[in-house]
Design a protein around this motif. Sequence first.
Motif, short mmCIF file in Angstrom:
data_model
loop_
_atom_site.label_atom_id
_atom_site.label_comp_id
_atom_site.label_asym_id
_atom_site.label_seq_id
_atom_site.Cartn_x
_atom_site.Cartn_y
_atom_site.Cartn_z
N GLY A 71 -10.82 17.13 50.46
CA GLY A 71 -11.88 17.68 49.62
C GLY A 71 -11.69 17.39 48.14
N GLY A 72 -10.49 16.97 47.77
CA GLY A 72 -10.21 16.68 46.38
C GLY A 72 -10.72 15.31 45.96
N SER A 73 -10.42 14.96 44.72
CA SER A 73 -10.88 13.68 44.16
C SER A 73 -9.73 12.97 43.47
CB SER A 73 -12.00 13.92 43.14
OG SER A 73 -13.13 14.51 43.73
N LEU A 74 -9.85 11.67 43.41
CA LEU A 74 -8.90 10.86 42.66
C LEU A 74 -9.65 9.74 41.96
CD1 LEU A 74 -5.83 10.34 45.05
CD2 LEU A 74 -5.83 11.57 42.89
N ARG A 75 -9.11 9.30 40.84
CA ARG A 75 -9.64 8.14 40.15
C ARG A 75 -8.52 7.13 40.02
NH1 ARG A 75 -11.32 7.24 33.87
NH2 ARG A 75 -13.15 5.90 34.18
N LEU A 76 -8.67 6.03 40.70
CA LEU A 76 -7.69 4.97 40.64
C LEU A 76 -8.06 4.00 39.53
CD1 LEU A 76 -7.33 4.18 44.45
CD2 LEU A 76 -6.28 6.01 43.11
N SER A 77 -7.05 3.44 38.90
CA SER A 77 -7.26 2.46 37.83
C SER A 77 -6.50 1.19 38.15
CB SER A 77 -6.77 3.00 36.49
OG SER A 77 -7.47 4.16 36.12
N CYS A 78 -7.01 0.09 37.64
CA CYS A 78 -6.33 -1.20 37.78
C CYS A 78 -6.43 -1.91 36.44
CB CYS A 78 -6.97 -2.03 38.89
SG CYS A 78 -6.33 -3.71 39.03
N ALA A 79 -5.30 -2.02 35.76
CA ALA A 79 -5.25 -2.71 34.48
C ALA A 79 -5.01 -4.19 34.72
CB ALA A 79 -4.15 -2.12 33.61
N VAL A 80 -5.82 -5.01 34.08
CA VAL A 80 -5.81 -6.44 34.35
C VAL A 80 -5.42 -7.22 33.10
CG1 VAL A 80 -7.26 -8.38 35.01
CG2 VAL A 80 -7.62 -6.16 36.08
N SER A 81 -4.62 -8.24 33.28
CA SER A 81 -4.28 -9.11 32.16
C SER A 81 -4.00 -10.52 32.67
CB SER A 81 -3.04 -8.58 31.42
OG SER A 81 -1.92 -8.56 32.28
N GLY A 82 -4.08 -11.49 31.77
CA GLY A 82 -3.71 -12.85 32.12
C GLY A 82 -4.83 -13.76 32.58
N PHE A 83 -6.04 -13.26 32.65
CA PHE A 83 -7.18 -14.13 32.98
C PHE A 83 -8.44 -13.52 32.40
CE2 PHE A 83 -9.15 -11.69 36.42
CZ PHE A 83 -8.11 -10.88 36.84
N THR A 84 -9.49 -14.31 32.42
CA THR A 84 -10.76 -13.88 31.85
C THR A 84 -11.41 -12.90 32.82
OG1 THR A 84 -10.95 -16.07 30.85
CG2 THR A 84 -12.90 -14.65 30.78
N TYR A 85 -10.98 -11.68 32.70
CA TYR A 85 -11.35 -10.61 33.61
C TYR A 85 -12.84 -10.52 33.87
CZ TYR A 85 -12.26 -5.62 34.49
OH TYR A 85 -12.73 -4.44 34.96
N ALA A 86 -13.63 -10.66 32.84
CA ALA A 86 -15.06 -10.43 32.96
C ALA A 86 -15.76 -11.48 33.82
CB ALA A 86 -15.71 -10.38 31.58
N THR A 87 -15.12 -12.60 34.06
CA THR A 87 -15.76 -13.67 34.84
C THR A 87 -15.34 -13.68 36.30
OG1 THR A 87 -14.05 -15.30 34.35
CG2 THR A 87 -15.87 -15.11 32.78
N TYR A 88 -14.52 -12.72 36.69
CA TYR A 88 -14.03 -12.66 38.05
C TYR A 88 -14.69 -11.51 38.82
CZ TYR A 88 -10.18 -15.98 37.61
OH TYR A 88 -9.44 -17.12 37.47
N CYS A 89 -14.69 -11.68 40.13
CA CYS A 89 -15.03 -10.56 41.00
C CYS A 89 -13.78 -9.70 41.14
CB CYS A 89 -15.47 -11.06 42.37
SG CYS A 89 -15.58 -9.76 43.61
N MET A 90 -13.94 -8.40 40.93
CA MET A 90 -12.84 -7.47 41.09
C MET A 90 -13.13 -6.57 42.28
SD MET A 90 -10.88 -8.33 38.64
CE MET A 90 -9.68 -7.02 38.93
N ALA A 91 -12.10 -6.28 43.05
CA ALA A 91 -12.32 -5.53 44.28
C ALA A 91 -11.19 -4.55 44.55
CB ALA A 91 -12.44 -6.51 45.46
N TRP A 92 -11.52 -3.58 45.37
CA TRP A 92 -10.53 -2.63 45.88
C TRP A 92 -10.41 -2.82 47.39
CZ3 TRP A 92 -7.27 0.21 43.05
CH2 TRP A 92 -7.61 0.50 41.72
N PHE A 93 -9.17 -2.82 47.84
CA PHE A 93 -8.85 -2.84 49.27
C PHE A 93 -7.94 -1.67 49.55
CE2 PHE A 93 -10.23 -6.99 51.03
CZ PHE A 93 -10.67 -7.59 49.86
N ARG A 94 -7.80 -1.34 50.81
CA ARG A 94 -6.83 -0.33 51.20
C ARG A 94 -6.20 -0.71 52.52
NH1 ARG A 94 -10.54 5.00 52.77
NH2 ARG A 94 -11.58 4.09 54.59
N GLN A 95 -4.99 -0.22 52.70
CA GLN A 95 -4.26 -0.50 53.94
C GLN A 95 -3.52 0.74 54.38
OE1 GLN A 95 -1.58 -3.87 53.75
NE2 GLN A 95 -1.67 -4.13 55.97
N ALA A 96 -3.94 1.28 55.51
CA ALA A 96 -3.24 2.41 56.10
C ALA A 96 -2.06 1.89 56.91
CB ALA A 96 -4.19 3.20 56.98
#
Length: 122
Positions: free
Chosen positions: A15-40
């Motif tokens: 029932g709770g909430s979380l906000r995950l962050s991903c800090a990016v460096s080393g490439f032109t971030y704005a021109t890439y597709c960014m995605a979230w995956f998960r693995q149980a």
Amino acid sequence: QVQLVESGGGSVQAGGSLRLSCAVSGFTYATYCMAWFRQALGKEREGVAGIDSDGSISYADSAKGRFTISKDNAKNTLYLQINSLKPEDTAMYFCAAREGTWSLSQYLYPYWGQGTQVTVSS
């Protein structure tokens, strides 16, 4: 050097909430597709959500309704807001990047972070 560094995971009750962050460096971030995956534990890595360079957003069917992906280009940071957490959301969450548009296939993403663990107790 490309770097993706996730943070924001933790142990929460259902029932709770979380906000995950991903800090990016080393490439032109704005021109890439960014995605979230998960693995149980013991399961295949699965796509959760993605945001293309033009701002188009896509969600896996399992993520629609409770997950919100966003990014801040000025901060080179990707986010994943997860609400109404369920025990089945327990997994390692990864951010990933690729040129092109969002895909559910992990094999199309050359850049990955180390992951952040989300554990949801009932």
